[in-house]
Design a protein around this motif. Structure first.
Motif, PDB file in Angstrom:
ATOM      1  N   LYS A 141       0.822  -1.216   0.000  1.00 16.53           N
ATOM      2  CA  LYS A 141       0.000   0.000   0.000  1.00 16.53           C
ATOM      3  C   LYS A 141       0.854   1.263   0.000  1.00 16.53           C
ATOM      4  CE  LYS A 141      -3.972  -2.147   0.098  1.00 16.53           C
ATOM      5  NZ  LYS A 141      -4.846  -2.124  -1.104  1.00 16.53           N
ATOM      6  N   ARG A 142       2.106   1.174   0.486  1.00 19.86           N
ATOM      7  CA  ARG A 142       2.981   2.350   0.475  1.00 19.86           C
ATOM      8  C   ARG A 142       3.275   2.811  -0.949  1.00 19.86           C
ATOM      9  NH1 ARG A 142       8.350   1.314   2.719  1.00 19.86           N
ATOM     10  NH2 ARG A 142       8.101  -0.623   1.563  1.00 19.86           N
ATOM     11  N   HIS A 143       3.189   1.899  -1.893  1.00 20.54           N
ATOM     12  CA  HIS A 143       3.511   2.229  -3.274  1.00 20.54           C
ATOM     13  C   HIS A 143       2.536   3.242  -3.865  1.00 20.54           C
ATOM     14  CE1 HIS A 143       5.899  -1.780  -3.918  1.00 20.54           C
ATOM     15  NE2 HIS A 143       6.424  -0.995  -2.991  1.00 20.54           N
ATOM     16  N   ARG A 144       1.332   3.336  -3.258  1.00 18.40           N
ATOM     17  CA  ARG A 144       0.342   4.276  -3.789  1.00 18.40           C
ATOM     18  C   ARG A 144       0.847   5.719  -3.710  1.00 18.40           C
ATOM     19  NH1 ARG A 144      -5.612   2.559  -2.599  1.00 18.40           N
ATOM     20  NH2 ARG A 144      -4.996   1.101  -4.231  1.00 18.40           N
ATOM     21  N   SER A 145       1.771   5.970  -2.772  1.00 16.76           N
ATOM     22  CA  SER A 145       2.297   7.331  -2.615  1.00 16.76           C
ATOM     23  C   SER A 145       3.192   7.748  -3.771  1.00 16.76           C
ATOM     24  CB  SER A 145       3.083   7.443  -1.303  1.00 16.76           C
ATOM     25  OG  SER A 145       4.240   6.614  -1.349  1.00 16.76           O
ATOM     26  N   CYS A 146       3.636   6.792  -4.588  1.00 10.86           N
ATOM     27  CA  CYS A 146       4.479   7.146  -5.725  1.00 10.86           C
ATOM     28  C   CYS A 146       3.841   6.694  -7.038  1.00 10.86           C
ATOM     29  CB  CYS A 146       5.895   6.569  -5.573  1.00 10.86           C
ATOM     30  SG  CYS A 146       5.985   4.803  -5.322  1.00 10.86           S
TER      31      CYS A 146
END
Length: 711
Positions: free
Chosen positions: A4-9
């Motif tokens: 889910k952290r990938h959504r920030s990039c």
């Protein structure tokens, strides 16, 4: 999404595309670009936006109806949320476009080219316009009032119309006047002084003469954009039609699909807009008010009306694609490629050596067959003529024609019929898979031995766009690549999408898989402390698997350098995720279109050119072909081209961690316009013959440029 952290990039695909089109619009504002070229960029921006609404907004509109809860895998937005964001981001682009057009109109007038409103015409010019209206325009008009007996008419996609409010006695009604396609867009009132008026302005002025029994109130120019995203395979199995007939029906249906946008040029009331919205079934957010003309395609024709001195002053210096230095003009190309691989770089080098190759093959008694995939070809195509000649000379000519090349369907249908009538064997793309590959195979027998010559390219076999798009074409007699090409055409002819290949990467079976594997190899190298790197160039990046793998590579310390012209859903420079990723976009004189994939560094680098982008539609839903480049001189040439583009500080924009693109500036360094560098070098190379043992890529300007980039 795995993490889910990938959504920030990650960026939404549609909003990223709008940013790309904004970069095109920026070129219309570039003071260093000649005036008429700036006007053309404004026209390109407009036509790009038209197609975006027809296709992408059309798709999302359908999705919002049938799958309202479906969410974008990258940003989590529903289709309706994406549409709302698109409408919100589009409105400022219209304002920028209006300002740019106003500035360019002023500059054009200063240069002696005057686009006028009717009220700006001299009395004598007004009389000329009136005479022309009654003589050539009024007789071909088909106006209509709208009331209980005259229902709201179907308005064709992208057709200009004049809409008016009418009053007759105590009744209020509306009227529509379509601008006929048979009427020229520009009416010159003084050709010597280059003074003209657009025909929709004439129609607007004389609307009261058209509706002469009514009192005309409000009036404006309108244009409706319709959903053009039709599933070309839908209904194919319901009727006993050949595929050409089926595609003709699809094209007719496209013209009548639901509206997705209304553009209005002129001042009309919200009440009038509400009336039009009600008839069209669209929301207020889908209505865009414009000051600039709604259709700017006339800008290209305008250049042809200018005298030669003005053309040289207001347009780019002419450039003719050059004869490649390593292709000898006095020797058959077929013989040359049997000795060494050939690389053509369009539009800097001419497509003629490839066309010569096909012509020679059509006449060579040893050639058995010519097989080729065609996606988009020119309306006047020497290539097709040579293929027809080959069939008439008794060669087996196999053409895999993709009829679903969007907005080129009619041209492809016509060529398919002509090729078939000439004796070529023509088949069409796979069910639910467009054949987007660019591959040609020539098979010949000499002295009892079979030989193959394979051409694989990044762009279409289109003689017109080969002068406008940047592309690479590799021609090789490598027998392993030839064996793969032979297997490819066999698989296509029997409908096998999952063939096995030793050299070529073919989507949908092994293109993305090999890209992911090669990135994994670089991750492993970086993990063991060895040099590693990923360098890729393509048109768009939307495939989430590839993006997540690039994030993984960045986190492992692998430098990833990407040149992405258009849509890019990956945001670089995000701490802890993408700080080892650099992304630039080049928008210049030519459309960047080549696809290059490089993995590793030095002699160990794997290098491929490809027809496919890193989009899910290319990696999973199209037939694409990627080909390795083995010749050391050609590898060095491609690598250096990549480095020059990565060093571009004139036409390159760099994507930042905030999701915004910023124009690179030389800031004291030597200005590097990569496209201009390649034009200059092509001219220098064409002026000299190759030196034995030395490639043109190692001399002259290349040497100077290598110095700039530390080579």
């Amino acid at each position: 999404m795995k993490d889910k952290r990938h959504r920030s990039c990650m960026e939404n695909r549609e909003l990223s595309w709008l940013k790309f089109n904004e970069r095109v619009l920026e070129e219309a504002n570039c003071q260093e670009t000649p005036l008429m070229e700036r006007l053309k960029f404004l026209s390109i921006f407009t036509s790009n936006l038209d197609e975006f609404y027809m296709v992408r907004v059309g798709t999302l509109t359908d999705l919002a109806l049938v799958e309202p809860d479906d969410r974008d895998s990258k940003t989590g937005m529903t289709a309706q949320e994406q549409l709302a964001a698109i409408y919100r981001e589009t409105a400022p682009l219209y304002a920028q476009r209006d300002r740019a057009f106003a500035e360019l109109t002023t500059l054009m007038a200063q240069a002696g080219i005057s686009q006028l409103h009717y009220g700006e015409l001299k009395p004598s010019e007004q009389k000329l316009v009136e005479k022309e209206f009654y003589r050539t325009v009024l007789p071909v008009l088909s106006p209509q009032i709208i009331d209980t007996r005259h229902p709201f008419p179907h308005i064709d996609n992208k057709q200009l119309n004049v809409a008016v409010s009418l009053r007759h006695k105590d009744h209020t009604m509306f009227g529509i006047i379509p601008l006929p396609g048979s009427v020229p867009r520009m009416l010159f009132v003084d050709r010597e002084q280059l003074r003209y008026i657009l025909m929709e302005e004439v129609l607007l002025q004389f609307a009261p003469k058209v509706f002469d029994m009514y009192k005309v109130g409000e009036k404006a120019i309108i244009c409706i954009t319709r959903n053009a995203d039709i599933d070309a395979d839908a209904g194919m199995y319901d009727e006993d039609l050949d595929y050409r007939q089926h595609m003709k029906k699809v094209l007719k249906k496209r013209m009548r699909l639901a509206p997705v946008r209304l553009e209005v040029q002129g001042d009309i009331s919200e009440g009038f807009i509400k009336y039009l919205r009600g008839k069209l079934g669209i929301t207020r957010e889908q209505v865009f008010l414009c000051a600039a003309p709604l259709d700017l395609s006339f800008c290209f024709a305008l250049t042809g009306q200018l005298p030669a001195p003005l053309v040289s002053q207001l347009t780019d210096a002419p450039f003719t694609p050059q004869q490649p230095a390593l292709v000898k003009q006095g020797e058959p190309v077929l013989r040359q490629v049997l000795k060494r691989d050939i690389l053509l770089s369009y539009p800097y080098e001419s497509m003629n050596p490839f066309l010569r190759l096909i012509k020679e093959a059509s006449e060579d008694k040893n050639v058995l067959s010519i097989k080729i995939t065609l996606y988009r070809i020119a309306r006047q195509a020497k290539l097709a003529e040579y293929l027809i000649a080959a069939a008439e000379n008794g060669k087996e000519v196999f053409v895999l024609m993709e009829l679903r090349a969007r907005f080129d369907e009619q041209n492809n249908i016509e060529w398919a019929q002509r090729l078939e009538e000439a004796g070529c064997r023509v088949i069409y793309g796979m069910d639910h898979y467009k054949v987007h590959s660019k591959i040609c195979l020539i098979t010949r027998r000499e002295h009892g031995r079979l030989q193959t010559i394979t051409q694989v390219g990044t762009g279409n076999y289109n003689e017109k766009t080969a002068k406008l798009y940047t592309d690479l074409a590799l021609i090789t007699a490598n027998p392993q690549i030839g064996a793969d090409a032979t297997a490819f055409f066999k698989n296509m002819s029997i409908g096998n999408l999952h063939g096995s290949y030793g050299q070529l990467w073919v989507a949908p079976c092994c293109f993305k898989q090999n890209v992911l594997r090669c990135i994994d190899e670089q991750i492993a190298l970086a993990g063991s402390g060895q040099p590693a790197g990923v360098m890729m160039k393509f048109n768009s990046l939307t495939d989430i698997d590839v993006m997540e793998k690039l994030i993984e590579a960045s986190c492992a310390g692998v430098p990833c350098q990407l040149i992405v012209r258009g849509i890019c859903c990956l945001v670089p420079g995000v701490e802890g995720l993408t700080e080892n990723i650099t992304i630039i976009s080049i928008v210049g004189r030519y459309l960047e279109h080549s696809r290059v994939y490089c993995f590793g560094v030095g002699q160990q680098m794997k290098m491929y050119i490809s027809s496919g982008d890193m989009m899910s539609r290319n990696t999973m839903h199209r037939v694409e072909v990627s080909c390795p480049v083995y010749d050391p001189a050609l590898r060095q040439r491609i690598l250096h081209m990549m480095q020059v583009m990565l060093g571009d500080n004139v036409k390159a924009r760099q994507l930042g961690a905030d999701g915004h693109y910023r124009i690179r500036h030389p800031d004291g360094q030597i200005p590097v316009d990569s496209q201009q560098c390649f034009m200059d070098q092509a001219i220098l190379d064409a002026q000299k013959q190759p030196v034995a043992g030395q490639s043109s890529a190692s001399r002259g300007l290349w040497q100077k440029l290598r110095g700039l980039f530390g080579r």
